[in-house]
Design a protein around this motif. Structure first.
Motif, PDB file in Angstrom:
ATOM      1  N   GLY A   1      12.541 -12.990 -20.011  1.00  0.00           N
ATOM      2  CA  GLY A   1      12.173 -11.828 -19.221  1.00  0.00           C
ATOM      3  C   GLY A   1      12.796 -11.855 -17.839  1.00  0.00           C
ATOM      4  N   GLU A   2      12.569 -10.778 -17.119  1.00  0.00           N
ATOM      5  CA  GLU A   2      13.114 -10.640 -15.771  1.00  0.00           C
ATOM      6  C   GLU A   2      12.141 -11.206 -14.753  1.00  0.00           C
ATOM      7  OE1 GLU A   2      16.058  -9.612 -14.988  1.00  0.00           O
ATOM      8  OE2 GLU A   2      16.685  -8.998 -16.999  1.00  0.00           O
ATOM      9  N   GLU A   3      12.683 -11.733 -13.673  1.00  0.00           N
ATOM     10  CA  GLU A   3      11.870 -12.260 -12.579  1.00  0.00           C
ATOM     11  C   GLU A   3      12.016 -11.325 -11.383  1.00  0.00           C
ATOM     12  OE1 GLU A   3      11.262 -16.369  -9.971  1.00  0.00           O
ATOM     13  OE2 GLU A   3      12.714 -16.260 -11.622  1.00  0.00           O
ATOM     14  N   TYR A   4      10.901 -10.678 -11.049  1.00  0.00           N
ATOM     15  CA  TYR A   4      10.916  -9.692  -9.981  1.00  0.00           C
ATOM     16  C   TYR A   4      10.456 -10.320  -8.669  1.00  0.00           C
ATOM     17  CZ  TYR A   4      11.269  -6.408 -13.852  1.00  0.00           C
ATOM     18  OH  TYR A   4      11.679  -5.748 -14.979  1.00  0.00           O
ATOM     19  N   PRO A   5      10.913  -9.802  -7.540  1.00  0.00           N
ATOM     20  CA  PRO A   5      10.483 -10.339  -6.236  1.00  0.00           C
ATOM     21  C   PRO A   5       9.005 -10.051  -5.997  1.00  0.00           C
ATOM     22  CG  PRO A   5      11.846  -8.398  -5.944  1.00  0.00           C
ATOM     23  CD  PRO A   5      11.926  -8.750  -7.391  1.00  0.00           C
ATOM     24  N   ILE A   6       8.425 -10.818  -5.069  1.00  0.00           N
ATOM     25  CA  ILE A   6       6.988 -10.710  -4.820  1.00  0.00           C
ATOM     26  C   ILE A   6       6.621  -9.384  -4.172  1.00  0.00           C
ATOM     27  CG2 ILE A   6       7.033 -11.751  -2.535  1.00  0.00           C
ATOM     28  CD1 ILE A   6       4.507 -13.332  -3.375  1.00  0.00           C
ATOM     29  N   ASP A   7       7.581  -8.721  -3.522  1.00  0.00           N
ATOM     30  CA  ASP A   7       7.290  -7.427  -2.901  1.00  0.00           C
ATOM     31  C   ASP A   7       6.937  -6.367  -3.945  1.00  0.00           C
ATOM     32  OD1 ASP A   7       7.856  -8.597  -0.503  1.00  0.00           O
ATOM     33  OD2 ASP A   7       9.943  -7.918  -0.444  1.00  0.00           O
ATOM     34  N   ILE A   8       7.563  -6.456  -5.112  1.00  0.00           N
ATOM     35  CA  ILE A   8       7.260  -5.486  -6.172  1.00  0.00           C
ATOM     36  C   ILE A   8       5.846  -5.710  -6.702  1.00  0.00           C
ATOM     37  CG2 ILE A   8       7.902  -4.765  -8.506  1.00  0.00           C
ATOM     38  CD1 ILE A   8      10.773  -5.218  -7.797  1.00  0.00           C
ATOM     39  N   TRP A   9       5.454  -6.973  -6.841  1.00  0.00           N
ATOM     40  CA  TRP A   9       4.094  -7.263  -7.309  1.00  0.00           C
ATOM     41  C   TRP A   9       3.057  -6.823  -6.282  1.00  0.00           C
ATOM     42  CZ3 TRP A   9       3.613  -8.093 -12.216  1.00  0.00           C
ATOM     43  CH2 TRP A   9       4.637  -8.720 -12.922  1.00  0.00           C
ATOM     44  N   LEU A  10       3.388  -6.963  -5.000  1.00  0.00           N
ATOM     45  CA  LEU A  10       2.473  -6.509  -3.957  1.00  0.00           C
ATOM     46  C   LEU A  10       2.339  -4.985  -3.969  1.00  0.00           C
ATOM     47  CD1 LEU A  10       0.713  -7.446  -1.592  1.00  0.00           C
ATOM     48  CD2 LEU A  10       2.710  -7.226  -0.110  1.00  0.00           C
TER      49      LEU A  10
ATOM     50  N   THR B   1      -0.068 -15.144  -6.873  1.00  0.00           N
ATOM     51  CA  THR B   1       0.165 -15.414  -5.455  1.00  0.00           C
ATOM     52  C   THR B   1      -0.133 -14.187  -4.605  1.00  0.00           C
ATOM     53  OG1 THR B   1       1.892 -16.989  -6.107  1.00  0.00           O
ATOM     54  CG2 THR B   1       1.847 -16.308  -3.808  1.00  0.00           C
ATOM     55  N   VAL B   2       0.167 -12.999  -5.142  1.00  0.00           N
ATOM     56  CA  VAL B   2      -0.107 -11.765  -4.407  1.00  0.00           C
ATOM     57  C   VAL B   2      -1.610 -11.618  -4.156  1.00  0.00           C
ATOM     58  CG1 VAL B   2      -0.147  -9.255  -4.690  1.00  0.00           C
ATOM     59  CG2 VAL B   2       1.968 -10.506  -5.029  1.00  0.00           C
ATOM     60  N   THR B   3      -2.428 -11.976  -5.169  1.00  0.00           N
ATOM     61  CA  THR B   3      -3.884 -11.850  -5.005  1.00  0.00           C
ATOM     62  C   THR B   3      -4.447 -12.873  -4.025  1.00  0.00           C
ATOM     63  OG1 THR B   3      -4.263 -13.294  -6.910  1.00  0.00           O
ATOM     64  CG2 THR B   3      -4.121 -10.926  -7.331  1.00  0.00           C
ATOM     65  N   CYS B   4      -3.643 -13.803  -3.576  1.00  0.00           N
ATOM     66  CA  CYS B   4      -4.091 -14.777  -2.572  1.00  0.00           C
ATOM     67  C   CYS B   4      -3.787 -14.347  -1.146  1.00  0.00           C
ATOM     68  CB  CYS B   4      -3.454 -16.146  -2.842  1.00  0.00           C
ATOM     69  SG  CYS B   4      -3.866 -16.869  -4.443  1.00  0.00           S
ATOM     70  N   THR B   5      -2.983 -13.326  -0.975  1.00  0.00           N
ATOM     71  CA  THR B   5      -2.529 -12.947   0.362  1.00  0.00           C
ATOM     72  C   THR B   5      -3.596 -12.138   1.085  1.00  0.00           C
ATOM     73  OG1 THR B   5      -1.493 -10.938  -0.499  1.00  0.00           O
ATOM     74  CG2 THR B   5      -0.138 -12.927  -0.403  1.00  0.00           C
ATOM     75  N   ALA B   6      -3.522 -12.165   2.421  1.00  0.00           N
ATOM     76  CA  ALA B   6      -4.441 -11.364   3.238  1.00  0.00           C
ATOM     77  C   ALA B   6      -4.117  -9.884   3.139  1.00  0.00           C
ATOM     78  CB  ALA B   6      -4.365 -11.837   4.688  1.00  0.00           C
ATOM     79  N   ALA B   7      -2.846  -9.534   2.947  1.00  0.00           N
ATOM     80  CA  ALA B   7      -2.459  -8.128   2.830  1.00  0.00           C
ATOM     81  C   ALA B   7      -3.093  -7.477   1.606  1.00  0.00           C
ATOM     82  CB  ALA B   7      -0.934  -8.013   2.755  1.00  0.00           C
ATOM     83  N   PHE B   8      -3.189  -8.226   0.509  1.00  0.00           N
ATOM     84  CA  PHE B   8      -3.787  -7.669  -0.712  1.00  0.00           C
ATOM     85  C   PHE B   8      -5.245  -7.307  -0.487  1.00  0.00           C
ATOM     86  CE2 PHE B   8      -6.370  -8.588  -4.479  1.00  0.00           C
ATOM     87  CZ  PHE B   8      -5.883  -7.634  -5.346  1.00  0.00           C
ATOM     88  N   TRP B   9      -6.024  -8.211   0.105  1.00  0.00           N
ATOM     89  CA  TRP B   9      -7.455  -7.964   0.297  1.00  0.00           C
ATOM     90  C   TRP B   9      -7.696  -6.921   1.386  1.00  0.00           C
ATOM     91  CZ3 TRP B   9     -10.460  -9.468  -3.427  1.00  0.00           C
ATOM     92  CH2 TRP B   9     -10.086 -10.561  -4.201  1.00  0.00           C
ATOM     93  N   THR B  10      -6.852  -6.865   2.404  1.00  0.00           N
ATOM     94  CA  THR B  10      -7.014  -5.845   3.442  1.00  0.00           C
ATOM     95  C   THR B  10      -6.750  -4.456   2.884  1.00  0.00           C
ATOM     96  OG1 THR B  10      -6.301  -7.470   5.096  1.00  0.00           O
ATOM     97  CG2 THR B  10      -6.255  -5.161   5.731  1.00  0.00           C
ATOM     98  N   ARG B  11      -5.713  -4.306   2.062  1.00  0.00           N
ATOM     99  CA  ARG B  11      -5.419  -3.009   1.464  1.00  0.00           C
ATOM    100  C   ARG B  11      -6.517  -2.596   0.489  1.00  0.00           C
ATOM    101  NH1 ARG B  11       1.073  -3.528  -0.001  1.00  0.00           N
ATOM    102  NH2 ARG B  11       1.807  -3.871   2.156  1.00  0.00           N
ATOM    103  N   LEU B  12      -7.053  -3.553  -0.247  1.00  0.00           N
ATOM    104  CA  LEU B  12      -8.134  -3.238  -1.190  1.00  0.00           C
ATOM    105  C   LEU B  12      -9.369  -2.732  -0.448  1.00  0.00           C
ATOM    106  CD1 LEU B  12      -8.992  -3.410  -4.200  1.00  0.00           C
ATOM    107  CD2 LEU B  12      -9.875  -5.698  -3.695  1.00  0.00           C
ATOM    108  N   TYR B  13      -9.675  -3.337   0.686  1.00  0.00           N
ATOM    109  CA  TYR B  13     -10.828  -2.898   1.477  1.00  0.00           C
ATOM    110  C   TYR B  13     -10.607  -1.486   2.033  1.00  0.00           C
ATOM    111  CZ  TYR B  13     -14.180  -2.749   5.332  1.00  0.00           C
ATOM    112  OH  TYR B  13     -15.178  -2.385   6.204  1.00  0.00           O
ATOM    113  N   ARG B  14      -9.425  -1.222   2.564  1.00  0.00           N
ATOM    114  CA  ARG B  14      -9.152   0.093   3.142  1.00  0.00           C
ATOM    115  C   ARG B  14      -9.135   1.183   2.073  1.00  0.00           C
ATOM    116  NH1 ARG B  14      -4.119  -1.686   7.155  1.00  0.00           N
ATOM    117  NH2 ARG B  14      -5.385  -2.892   8.650  1.00  0.00           N
TER     118      ARG B  14
END
Length: 368
Positions: free
Chosen positions: A122-131, A154-167
């Motif tokens: 399969g293809e390996e995509y950058p983490i920005d796409i998963w975010l 790894t994306v679900t571990c970032t602070a950006a993921f949880w901040t966007r989910l809250y907003r």
């Protein structure tokens, strides 16, 4: 004339059977040594592929008679190797060629298999796409999303993921504690735990789960077994009734699963996101028992909770709760010995509730 009898069945040669060649020592001489005695011989004659001892002795005697006594000093193995060298050289060349051909074909197959494996990964995509994709998933699908691949986790571990989910799920109409309000969500410490708590205030599917849970007298919890009591406190409740009631709170920490191998532990978040995942109340729950009267309770902090039972009170109108604490947990499904532990009996009981750490009514520090 008398009819001739049919030949016996034993005299008929079996179909497909190989005819074994008999060896006679007298037949072996310089003119009668056959190819069947050497390489590529019939397995019916020489099963092991080696020259028989009788043939070797006969050849040795023939060589002695032709070459004189000097040949007697030569070992039999050397004579046979010299005599069979010319016959085996071509066979050895064929064998080497076949071995080389097999090795080459195996290399080609392994190379093809390696190319197929690398191509089918399969293809390996950058983490920005998963975010970016994580901004469109529902809160109940976070676990499924994190199991897609390592970068998705790894994306679900970032602070950006949880901040966007809250907003994304924040609403002005929701009543939130001070720690769960937008101005307090800028802190990275315990960010994940605070967002999960806020979702049970704002997100309707999560709030509906709490209302569907049956009351504890109808379903006695079994998840508290072998949990450790961290804190205990009681307080007086003044309600609509003329007489006040008492609330007894037991804070437990559930037993973590034991792994057979010490190396097998759960996934740990990246070091730069450890503060985001910090949660002092992880695997904790609160048992709230409300009684009509004050009841003395011995000190049970630090002990292991081994038995929880609910029955009918003596007045047949309320419930009776019995708790048993011991110094060590009970293993392998053994029954706890009541006489060895501390027993707490609360009677009569008005209500019993079990609150997980994400419950809206679970008490937590605003400094978390």
């Amino acid at each position: 004339m008398a009819p001739r009898g049919r030949p016996a069945a034993a005299a008929m040669p079996r179909r497909g059977a190989r005819k074994r060649l008999k060896f006679r020592a007298d037949d072996v001489c310089s003119e009668r040594v056959t190819v069947a005695d050497y390489a590529n011989s019939d397995p019916a004659v020489v099963k092991s592929g080696r020259v028989k001892k009788a043939v070797a002795n006969a050849v040795q005697q023939e060589v002695k008679s032709l070459c004189g006594l000097e040949a007697s000093c030569v070992p039999t193995e050397e004579v046979l190797s010299v005599s069979g060298e010319s016959c085996d050289s071509s066979d050895e060349m064929d064998t080497k060629e076949s071995i080389n051909g097999r090795a080459a074909s195996r290399k080609k197959k392994s190379k093809r298999h390696k190319e197929d494996t690398e191509g089918g990964g399969g293809e390996e995509y950058p983490i920005d796409i998963w975010l970016l994709l994580a901004s469109y998933i529902r809160p109940e699908d976070i676990v499924r999303f994190s199991l897609i691949c390592k970068k998705a986790w790894t994306v679900t571990c970032t602070a950006a993921f949880w901040t966007r989910l809250y907003r994304r799920h924040y609403s002005l109409d929701a009543y939130l504690p001070l720690r769960l309000r937008p101005e307090s969500m800028e802190k990275l410490h315990c960010l994940r735990a605070c967002v999960i708590r806020s979702l049970f205030h704002m997100y309707e599917p999560f709030a509906a789960r709490l209302s569907r849970n049956p009351a504890i007298p109808d379903s006695t919890p079994s998840t508290l077994k072998n949990s450790r009591c961290l804190l205990f406190w009681c307080k007086k409740i003044v309600g609509n009734r003329q007489e006040a009631m008492w609330e007894f709170n037991f804070k437990f920490k559930k037993q973590s699963p034991r792994f057979k191998s010490k190396c097998c532990k759960g996934l740990q978040p990246p070091i730069q996101y450890e503060e985001v995942h910090t949660n002092p109340d992880q695997d904790c729950c609160l048992l709230q028992i409300t009684t009509f009267n004050f009841i003395f309770v011995p000190v049970v902090m630090g002990m292991t909770f081994t038995l929880f039972s609910i029955s009918v009170s003596t007045d047949m109108r309320h419930h009776r709760v019995r708790l048993v604490f011991q110094d060590t947990p009970v293993r392998n499904g053994k029954k706890p010995r009541v006489e060895q532990g501390v027993q707490v009996v609360l009677d009569p009981v008005h209500s019993v509730r079990l609150l997980d750490w994400w419950h809206p009514q679970y008490p937590f520090s605003s400094k978390a």
